[in-house]
Design a protein around this motif. Structure first.
Motif, mmCIF file in Angstrom:
data_model
loop_
_atom_site.group_PDB
_atom_site.id
_atom_site.type_symbol
_atom_site.label_atom_id
_atom_site.label_comp_id
_atom_site.label_asym_id
_atom_site.label_seq_id
_atom_site.Cartn_x
_atom_site.Cartn_y
_atom_site.Cartn_z
ATOM 1 N N VAL A 103 37.895 45.509 50.348
ATOM 2 C CA VAL A 103 38.557 44.927 51.510
ATOM 3 C C VAL A 103 40.052 44.870 51.266
ATOM 4 N N PHE A 104 40.819 45.291 52.246
ATOM 5 C CA PHE A 104 42.274 45.257 52.120
ATOM 6 C C PHE A 104 42.763 43.820 52.060
ATOM 7 N N ALA A 105 43.767 43.559 51.226
ATOM 8 C CA ALA A 105 44.292 42.209 51.069
ATOM 9 C C ALA A 105 45.805 42.197 51.214
ATOM 10 N N THR A 106 46.326 41.053 51.622
ATOM 11 C CA THR A 106 47.771 40.898 51.737
ATOM 12 C C THR A 106 48.328 39.912 50.724
ATOM 13 N N THR A 107 47.485 39.393 49.864
ATOM 14 C CA THR A 107 47.941 38.429 48.867
ATOM 15 C C THR A 107 48.289 39.140 47.565
ATOM 16 N N PRO A 108 49.429 38.826 46.980
ATOM 17 C CA PRO A 108 49.863 39.537 45.764
ATOM 18 C C PRO A 108 48.851 39.458 44.620
ATOM 19 N N GLY A 109 48.161 38.323 44.517
ATOM 20 C CA GLY A 109 47.229 38.126 43.414
ATOM 21 C C GLY A 109 46.068 39.099 43.410
ATOM 22 N N ARG A 110 45.824 39.733 44.519
ATOM 23 C CA ARG A 110 44.720 40.691 44.599
ATOM 24 C C ARG A 110 45.088 42.064 44.041
ATOM 25 N N TYR A 111 46.352 42.289 43.835
ATOM 26 C CA TYR A 111 46.808 43.613 43.427
ATOM 27 C C TYR A 111 46.952 43.674 41.911
ATOM 28 N N ARG A 112 46.290 44.654 41.351
ATOM 29 C CA ARG A 112 46.250 44.763 39.893
ATOM 30 C C ARG A 112 47.423 45.557 39.346
ATOM 31 N N TYR A 113 47.869 46.545 40.091
ATOM 32 C CA TYR A 113 48.906 47.440 39.580
ATOM 33 C C TYR A 113 50.181 47.296 40.398
ATOM 34 N N TRP A 114 51.280 47.238 39.665
ATOM 35 C CA TRP A 114 52.585 47.029 40.290
ATOM 36 C C TRP A 114 53.615 47.972 39.707
ATOM 37 N N GLY A 115 54.555 48.362 40.552
ATOM 38 C CA GLY A 115 55.700 49.094 40.061
ATOM 39 C C GLY A 115 56.764 48.130 39.576
ATOM 40 N N GLN A 116 57.857 48.685 39.070
ATOM 41 C CA GLN A 116 58.948 47.860 38.551
ATOM 42 C C GLN A 116 59.836 47.318 39.652
#
Length: 124
Positions: A103-116
């Motif tokens: 399910v698509f999420a808009t909360t940052p905590g749901r995202y595992r991978y991030w760029g710089q």
């Protein structure tokens, strides 16, 4: 593992446009929902825009709706954010993020991978 690298930030006058790009490497790009978040000094990281793994659905924060457009090219492992009619309130560090949840999420905590991240500064 997914590695994300953003580019395209910079200094722009109000009313101008910028295009952010995020290139992904590592695991299968089209298995991830992608999103852009931003964080201004002293503020929490906030959702800006997102796109589902197949590109069939896009999401926008109310503050950018009608001005920003997100797109992805799964063949090139890229996601882009076209930002038009920029205002000083858009000034922030912009991050690309990837999430493999169903399910698509808009909360940052749901995202595992991030760029710089990449800095966007809009002058009045």
């Amino acid at each position: 593992q997914v590695q994300l690298v953003e580019s395209g930030g910079g200094l722009m006058q109000a009313g101008g446009s910028l295009r952010l790009s995020c290139v992904a490497s590592g695991r299968t790009f089209n298995g991830y929902h992608m999103a852009w978040f931003r964080q201004a000094p002293g503020k929490e990281r906030e959702f800006v825009s997102g796109i589902t793994w197949g590109g069939g659905s896009t999401y926008y924060a109310d503050s950018v709706k009608g001005r920003f457009t997100i797109s992805r090219d799964n063949a090139k492992n890229t996601v882009a954010l076209q930002m038009n009619s920029l205002t000083p309130e858009d000034t922030a560090f912009y991050y690309c993020a990837a999430d493999a949840s169903i399910v698509f999420a808009t909360t940052p905590g749901r995202y595992r991978y991030w760029g710089q991240g990449t800095q966007v500064t809009v002058s009045s």
